[in-house]
Enzyme design. Structure first.
Site, PDB file in Angstrom:
ATOM      1  N   ASN A 137       0.728  -1.051  -0.216  1.00  0.00           N
ATOM      2  CA  ASN A 137       0.109   0.069  -0.167  1.00  0.00           C
ATOM      3  C   ASN A 137       0.853   1.256   0.118  1.00  0.00           C
ATOM      4  O   ASN A 137       1.652   1.452   1.017  1.00  0.00           O
ATOM      5  CB  ASN A 137      -0.875  -0.248   1.632  1.00  0.00           C
ATOM      6  N   TRP A 138       0.827   1.886  -1.514  1.00  0.00           N
ATOM      7  CA  TRP A 138       1.735   2.968  -1.381  1.00  0.00           C
ATOM      8  C   TRP A 138       1.558   4.324  -0.168  1.00  0.00           C
ATOM      9  O   TRP A 138       2.182   5.021  -0.255  1.00  0.00           O
ATOM     10  CB  TRP A 138       2.196   3.344  -2.922  1.00  0.00           C
ATOM     11  N   LYS A 139      -0.146   4.199  -0.112  1.00  0.00           N
ATOM     12  CA  LYS A 139      -0.658   5.398   0.675  1.00  0.00           C
ATOM     13  C   LYS A 139      -0.078   6.207   0.238  1.00  0.00           C
ATOM     14  O   LYS A 139      -0.229   6.098  -1.385  1.00  0.00           O
ATOM     15  CB  LYS A 139       0.214   5.644   2.162  1.00  0.00           C
ATOM     16  N   HIS A 161      -9.478   0.960   5.693  1.00  0.00           N
ATOM     17  CA  HIS A 161      -8.011   1.244   6.452  1.00  0.00           C
ATOM     18  C   HIS A 161      -8.616   2.461   7.758  1.00  0.00           C
ATOM     19  O   HIS A 161      -8.637   3.531   7.598  1.00  0.00           O
ATOM     20  CB  HIS A 161      -7.259   2.303   4.932  1.00  0.00           C
ATOM     21  N   GLU A 179      -5.877   4.784   8.146  1.00  0.00           N
ATOM     22  CA  GLU A 179      -5.929   6.058   7.806  1.00  0.00           C
ATOM     23  C   GLU A 179      -7.477   6.483   6.965  1.00  0.00           C
ATOM     24  O   GLU A 179      -7.523   7.391   6.995  1.00  0.00           O
ATOM     25  CB  GLU A 179      -5.125   5.409   7.296  1.00  0.00           C
ATOM     26  N   GLU A 208      -4.332  -5.082  11.030  1.00  0.00           N
ATOM     27  CA  GLU A 208      -3.680  -3.773  11.075  1.00  0.00           C
ATOM     28  C   GLU A 208      -4.123  -3.310  12.576  1.00  0.00           C
ATOM     29  O   GLU A 208      -5.088  -2.514  12.531  1.00  0.00           O
ATOM     30  CB  GLU A 208      -4.181  -2.799  10.255  1.00  0.00           C
ATOM     31  N   GLY A 240       3.026   1.968  10.847  1.00  0.00           N
ATOM     32  CA  GLY A 240       4.835   3.160  10.742  1.00  0.00           C
ATOM     33  C   GLY A 240       5.333   3.336  11.641  1.00  0.00           C
ATOM     34  O   GLY A 240       6.010   4.731  12.223  1.00  0.00           O
ATOM     35  N   SER A 288       3.695  -2.404  10.299  1.00  0.00           N
ATOM     36  CA  SER A 288       5.367  -2.335  10.676  1.00  0.00           C
ATOM     37  C   SER A 288       6.332  -3.682   9.769  1.00  0.00           C
ATOM     38  O   SER A 288       7.108  -4.146  10.128  1.00  0.00           O
ATOM     39  CB  SER A 288       5.765  -2.082  11.661  1.00  0.00           C
ATOM     40  N   GLY A 346       2.854  -1.211   4.344  1.00  0.00           N
ATOM     41  CA  GLY A 346       2.931   0.667   3.813  1.00  0.00           C
ATOM     42  C   GLY A 346       4.924   0.401   3.696  1.00  0.00           C
ATOM     43  O   GLY A 346       5.242   0.947   2.463  1.00  0.00           O
ATOM     44  N   GLY A 347       5.544   0.846   3.962  1.00  0.00           N
ATOM     45  CA  GLY A 347       6.629   1.702   4.075  1.00  0.00           C
ATOM     46  C   GLY A 347       7.371   0.356   3.523  1.00  0.00           C
ATOM     47  O   GLY A 347       8.040   1.162   2.889  1.00  0.00           O
TER      48      GLY A 347
HETATM   49  P1  13P Z   1       3.265   0.326   7.493  1.00  0.00           P
HETATM   50  O1  13P Z   1       3.943  -0.925   6.616  1.00  0.00           O
HETATM   51  O2  13P Z   1       4.084   1.853   7.231  1.00  0.00           O
HETATM   52  O3  13P Z   1       3.789   0.208   9.090  1.00  0.00           O
HETATM   53  O4  13P Z   1       1.764   0.276   7.210  1.00  0.00           O
HETATM   54  C1  13P Z   1       1.151  -0.566   7.449  1.00  0.00           C
HETATM   55  C2  13P Z   1      -0.241  -0.547   7.075  1.00  0.00           C
HETATM   56  O5  13P Z   1      -0.978   0.363   7.457  1.00  0.00           O
HETATM   57  C3  13P Z   1      -1.384  -1.830   7.188  1.00  0.00           C
HETATM   58  O6  13P Z   1      -2.650  -1.744   7.334  1.00  0.00           O
END
Ligand code: 13P
Length: 249
Positions: free
Chosen positions: A9-11, A94, A96, A165, A171, A210, A231-232
């Protein structure tokens, strides 16, 4: 057996210049066994370009969708539009989106329904806050969010994915213990089976929070962890592909 899904997920990250990472991913995939599904969910602006260079193995998805097909909804994107751009999956609910855009579970359910209507596989996200975990409320919170967020499955639906999640692990570099991850994934499996019967046994349950090359193998070995929502560590081809390799080895 549930086929593993490694989903990035590049957000709100990624410009056309980032397509070089996709090139590197496609290149590296060609030398690896087809032992797990692999998906990237870039910003909507990049779905078309990414889909056109993704080849047969790398799948492309959206990060959210409106619950309507079209209409007067400025700035929104429908599930049908994601399909038109080349997506086959979409993340819904999600944390966010729930936080930044006040998307509640009833709306998440309707987004997931819209995704199924359009022929997309929805990835429904659920997770607890740190304070809820500390108070021992994790199971209750996860079950409540799932019951409100899961859509009805139409006949001919292309399946569904759930992502666990833990919000406090996103993050932050912190993750739950393997036992804690296992407990939540077992609960999610139970709710999926309650809801969808035998079909619920086939639905991948991803861990997200993470996940990195250094912890992926351990997390992916936990029962009922059928992949990751990353994500990251999905932004760089090297990191993302190291996680994919952990999944197929
Ligand atoms: P990170 O991998 O950056 O922690 O993000 C994970 C995430 O958003 C799971 O939905």
């Amino acid at each position: 057996m549930v086929r593993t899904l490694i989903a990035g997920n590049w957000k709100m990250n990624g410009l056309n210049s980032s397509l070089k990472e996709v090139e590197a991913i496609v290149d590296r995939l060609s030398g690896l066994a087809d032992g797990a599904d692999i998906l990237l969910c870039p910003p909507a602006t990049m779905i078309g370009a990414m889909a056109s260079m993704a080849g047969d193995r790398l799948k492309v998805g959206g990060q959210c969708c409106h619950n309507k097909t079209s209409g007067a909804h400025t700035g929104d994107i429908s599930a049908e539009m994601l399909v038109d751009a080349g997506a086959t999956y979409v993340i819904v609910g999600h944390s966010e989106r729930r936080d930044d855009h006040a998307e509640r579970s009833a709306y998440v359910k309707s987004q997931a329904g819209a995704a199924l209507r359009a022929g997309l596989v929805p990835i429904v996200c659920v997770g607890e806050e740190y304070a809820q975990r500390k108070r021992g409320e994790t199971a209750e919170v996860i079950e409540r969010i799932m019951r409100k967020s899961l859509p009805e499955m139409p006949s001919g639906g292309h399946g569904l994915v759930v992502a666990y999640e833990p919000k406090w692990a996103i993050g932050t570099g912190e993750i739950p213990t393997m036992a804690e991850i296992g407990e939540v994934h077992a609960l999610i499996r139970k709710v999926l089976v309650d809801n969808y019967g035998m079909e619920g046994l086939k639905m991948p349950i991803l861990y997200g929070g993470s996940m990195k090359p250094g912890n992926a193998a351990e997390i992916l070995a936990v029962a009922d962890v059928n992949g990751g929502l990353i994500g990251g560590a999905s932004l760089k081809a090297d990191d993302f592909m190291s996680i994919y390799e952990a999944a197929i080895n």
